[in-house]
Design a protein around this motif. Structure first.
Motif, PDB file in Angstrom:
ATOM      1  N   ARG A  85      94.343  51.507  13.569  1.00 35.56           N
ATOM      2  CA  ARG A  85      93.226  52.231  14.838  1.00 35.56           C
ATOM      3  C   ARG A  85      92.224  52.878  14.032  1.00 35.56           C
ATOM      4  NH1 ARG A  85      94.556  52.614  20.283  1.00 35.56           N
ATOM      5  NH2 ARG A  85      92.166  53.090  20.111  1.00 35.56           N
ATOM      6  N   PRO A  86      91.222  52.052  13.261  1.00 34.81           N
ATOM      7  CA  PRO A  86      90.433  52.802  12.629  1.00 34.81           C
ATOM      8  C   PRO A  86      89.487  53.666  13.436  1.00 34.81           C
ATOM      9  CG  PRO A  86      90.593  50.371  12.127  1.00 34.81           C
ATOM     10  CD  PRO A  86      91.394  50.656  12.990  1.00 34.81           C
ATOM     11  N   ASP A  87      89.373  53.258  14.686  1.00 31.08           N
ATOM     12  CA  ASP A  87      88.566  54.062  15.726  1.00 31.08           C
ATOM     13  C   ASP A  87      89.215  55.367  15.995  1.00 31.08           C
ATOM     14  OD1 ASP A  87      90.723  52.485  16.972  1.00 31.08           O
ATOM     15  OD2 ASP A  87      89.765  53.091  18.691  1.00 31.08           O
ATOM     16  N   LEU A  88      90.412  55.514  15.644  1.00 30.28           N
ATOM     17  CA  LEU A  88      91.129  56.823  16.003  1.00 30.28           C
ATOM     18  C   LEU A  88      91.422  57.416  14.487  1.00 30.28           C
ATOM     19  CD1 LEU A  88      93.457  55.808  18.819  1.00 30.28           C
ATOM     20  CD2 LEU A  88      91.196  57.198  19.148  1.00 30.28           C
ATOM     21  N   HIS A  89      91.119  56.504  13.457  1.00 32.45           N
ATOM     22  CA  HIS A  89      91.769  57.100  11.965  1.00 32.45           C
ATOM     23  C   HIS A  89      93.119  57.219  12.093  1.00 32.45           C
ATOM     24  CE1 HIS A  89      87.482  57.874  11.279  1.00 32.45           C
ATOM     25  NE2 HIS A  89      87.466  58.710  12.335  1.00 32.45           N
ATOM     26  N   HIS A 102      93.400  50.279   5.113  1.00 33.60           N
ATOM     27  CA  HIS A 102      92.358  50.801   6.123  1.00 33.60           C
ATOM     28  C   HIS A 102      92.114  52.272   6.196  1.00 33.60           C
ATOM     29  CE1 HIS A 102      92.846  47.085   8.470  1.00 33.60           C
ATOM     30  NE2 HIS A 102      94.148  47.348   8.103  1.00 33.60           N
TER      31      HIS A 102
END
Length: 136
Positions: free
Chosen positions: A10-14, A43
């Motif tokens: 979940r790169p949007d949430l790191h 990631h």
């Protein structure tokens, strides 16, 4: 051996979310943890939600390995990011942790301040994510 692990970066949430749908032998679980680290490195994600609610076998040796060997190694390999690990447990798993002296020992070690990683146990996913995504 077939893995019961699903990984969701979940790169949007790191964050990296790892969920086990079932238990696995220790060697498979160690491979699963290696896969978690590989995905985290790929990631650049140092905040992990480990959902172990469906893993009902508690192997003290795996507890020792994760807290004393794997998490410190993972934390070092993700620097300069600081590794934060939220472990989502079932109430039954927490009861076993509390009743088993060796599990208590490994857990206390992993939860101690001053480690090169932060580890916390949770029963509720929302609370776990809140802590995980909070300031480091």
């Amino acid at each position: 051996m077939t893995s019961a692990l699903s990984l969701t970066p979940r790169p949007d949430l790191h964050a990296l979310v790892a969920r086990w749908s079932d238990d696995s032998p220790t060697l498979q679980l160690q491979q699963d943890y290696a896969n978690i680290l590989a995905q985290a490195q790929e990631h650049r994600l140092a905040r992990w939600l480990l959902d172990v609610r469906r893993r009902d076998q508690l192997n003290p040796e795996l507890g020792r390995w994760t807290t004393h060997e794997f998490y410190p190694l993972a934390a070092s390999s993700l620097e300069p990011q600081h590794l934060r690990i939220a472990v989502l447990c079932s109430p039954g798993r927490l009861a076993v942790y509390e009743a088993d002296p060796s599990q208590q020992q490994y857990l206390a070690y992993g939860l101690e301040p001053g480690r090169n990683y932060d580890l916390r146990l949770f029963i509720e996913e929302g609370v776990a994510m809140e802590w995980l995504l909070g300031s480091a």
